[in-house]
Motif scaffolding. Structure first.
Motif, PDB file in Angstrom:
ATOM      1  N   ALA A 181      -5.940   1.377   2.411  1.00  0.00           N
ATOM      2  CA  ALA A 181      -5.380   0.035   2.336  1.00  0.00           C
ATOM      3  C   ALA A 181      -5.742  -0.610   1.001  1.00  0.00           C
ATOM      4  O   ALA A 181      -6.886  -0.504   0.535  1.00  0.00           O
ATOM      5  CB  ALA A 181      -5.896  -0.815   3.491  1.00  0.00           C
ATOM      6  N   GLY A 182      -4.781  -1.231   0.393  1.00  0.00           N
ATOM      7  CA  GLY A 182      -5.010  -1.873  -0.893  1.00  0.00           C
ATOM      8  C   GLY A 182      -4.722  -1.004  -2.094  1.00  0.00           C
ATOM      9  O   GLY A 182      -4.754  -1.494  -3.230  1.00  0.00           O
ATOM     10  N   ARG A 183      -4.416   0.284  -1.865  1.00  0.00           N
ATOM     11  CA  ARG A 183      -4.058   1.153  -3.005  1.00  0.00           C
ATOM     12  C   ARG A 183      -2.564   0.970  -3.268  1.00  0.00           C
ATOM     13  O   ARG A 183      -1.717   1.726  -2.801  1.00  0.00           O
ATOM     14  CB  ARG A 183      -4.409   2.613  -2.731  1.00  0.00           C
ATOM     15  CG  ARG A 183      -5.864   2.862  -2.394  1.00  0.00           C
ATOM     16  CD  ARG A 183      -6.805   2.186  -3.355  1.00  0.00           C
ATOM     17  NE  ARG A 183      -6.764   2.788  -4.696  1.00  0.00           N
ATOM     18  CZ  ARG A 183      -7.407   2.297  -5.739  1.00  0.00           C
ATOM     19  NH1 ARG A 183      -8.121   1.177  -5.624  1.00  0.00           N
ATOM     20  NH2 ARG A 183      -7.340   2.901  -6.914  1.00  0.00           N
TER      21      ARG A 183
ATOM     22  N   THR B 165       0.832  -1.204   0.000  1.00  0.00           N
ATOM     23  CA  THR B 165       0.000   0.000   0.000  1.00  0.00           C
ATOM     24  C   THR B 165       0.866   1.252   0.000  1.00  0.00           C
ATOM     25  O   THR B 165       1.835   1.356   0.756  1.00  0.00           O
ATOM     26  CB  THR B 165      -0.925   0.008   1.226  1.00  0.00           C
ATOM     27  OG1 THR B 165      -1.844  -1.085   1.128  1.00  0.00           O
ATOM     28  CG2 THR B 165      -1.717   1.308   1.308  1.00  0.00           C
ATOM     29  N   MET B 166       0.504   2.193  -0.849  1.00  0.00           N
ATOM     30  CA  MET B 166       1.186   3.485  -0.899  1.00  0.00           C
ATOM     31  C   MET B 166       0.533   4.431   0.097  1.00  0.00           C
ATOM     32  O   MET B 166      -0.684   4.624   0.073  1.00  0.00           O
ATOM     33  CB  MET B 166       1.087   4.075  -2.314  1.00  0.00           C
ATOM     34  CG  MET B 166       1.679   3.198  -3.397  1.00  0.00           C
ATOM     35  SD  MET B 166       1.478   3.893  -5.064  1.00  0.00           S
ATOM     36  CE  MET B 166      -0.311   3.734  -5.290  1.00  0.00           C
TER      37      MET B 166
END
Length: 268
Positions: A250-252, A244-245
């Motif tokens: 979350a999930g990006r 995650t970035m």
């Protein structure tokens, strides 16, 4: 689906809708964010964070980090204005069209934007400015020239996305070549606030980064959409393909934003 156009292809109504939505977002929070949130994130993630990870610059996640950043702004502009047709336009700096006109980002190109669009009287204020002035600053063309079409073509010809040591010193890296020879050069070409880490104070930031994203997408369609490096594991100091970035949800991950078709926009 938003279709991002070149500034040269925008109608007067589209320009007005875009800049008025930016002004609205300056003072109105939507989706938990206002315009100054974007400046905060760029300042925070401009360089290595406290946990020694590079997110936004001088690292592989340069492209996907800014892609997600632009995507969120586009959503927020549509939400705050109630206009789902609003899009972030791109500024092809190799062409003749300039964003610095009286009907768009303001015609002042050398000094203080003290009148017209994006002046304080128009409704634009600076935030976290390292330049001690109440006015947006520009020094267009004084510190650098625009990249030429030949330079863009040369950068686009690099075939390797990125490689160790994953920073500003790697030579065989499309990401690093683009970041240094195109991205950095245009920030310095505009100058003023665009040459600082609080560059989003100048809305030219979004038009510039939209073009950077467009060039990455063109590169992806030629070299492969799923070409991000490093792939998996725990590569020190950078974001792997499935990490995650920050500060995004979350999930990006770089993988999650690799295909713009799934993100709800395209380029004209």
């Amino acid at each position: 689906m938003a279709v991002r156009k070149s500034i040269s292809a925008m109608s007067g109504a589209e320009k007005t809708a875009f800049i008025n939505a930016l002004r609205q977002l300056k003072t109105t929070a939507v989706n938990g964010r206002n315009y100054n949130w974007y400046i905060d994130q760029h300042v925070t993630f401009f360089s290595r964070t406290a946990d020694n990870i590079s997110h936004a610059h001088q690292a592989p996640s340069f492209f996907p980090w800014h892609r997600e950043y632009l995507r969120l702004l586009e959503i927020d502009l549509q939400t705050v204005s109630g206009n789902t047709d609003i899009f972030i336009p791109y500024w092809d700096w190799t062409g003749g069209a300039s964003p610095f006109t009286a009907d768009f980002l303001g015609s002042i190109t050398n000094g203080s934007v003290s009148s017209g669009n994006f002046s304080p009287a128009w409704g634009w204020s600076l935030y976290r400015s390292s330049i001690q002035t109440p006015f947006l600053q520009r020094r267009v063309g004084q510190n650098a020239s625009r990249p030429s079409a030949a330079t863009v073509s040369a950068v686009q010809s690099w075939q390797v996305y990125d490689q160790s040591p994953w920073n500003s010193t790697v030579s065989n890296s499309y990401r690093n070549r683009n970041e240094i020879e195109l991205h950095n050069r245009v920030h310095n070409y505009v100058g003023g606030h665009m040459a600082t880490r609080e560059a989003p104070n100048d809305p030219a930031f979004w038009l510039h980064h939209c073009n950077i994203d467009r060039l990455w997408w063109l590169w992806q369609t030629s070299r492969g959409i799923d070409t991000y490096q490093p792939r998996t594991g725990f590569t020190s100091g950078v974001i792997d393909n499935d990490e995650t970035m920050r500060p995004f949800a979350a999930g990006r991950t770089p993988s999650a934003v690799r295909d713009i078709n799934s993100l709800g926009y395209s380029y004209a």
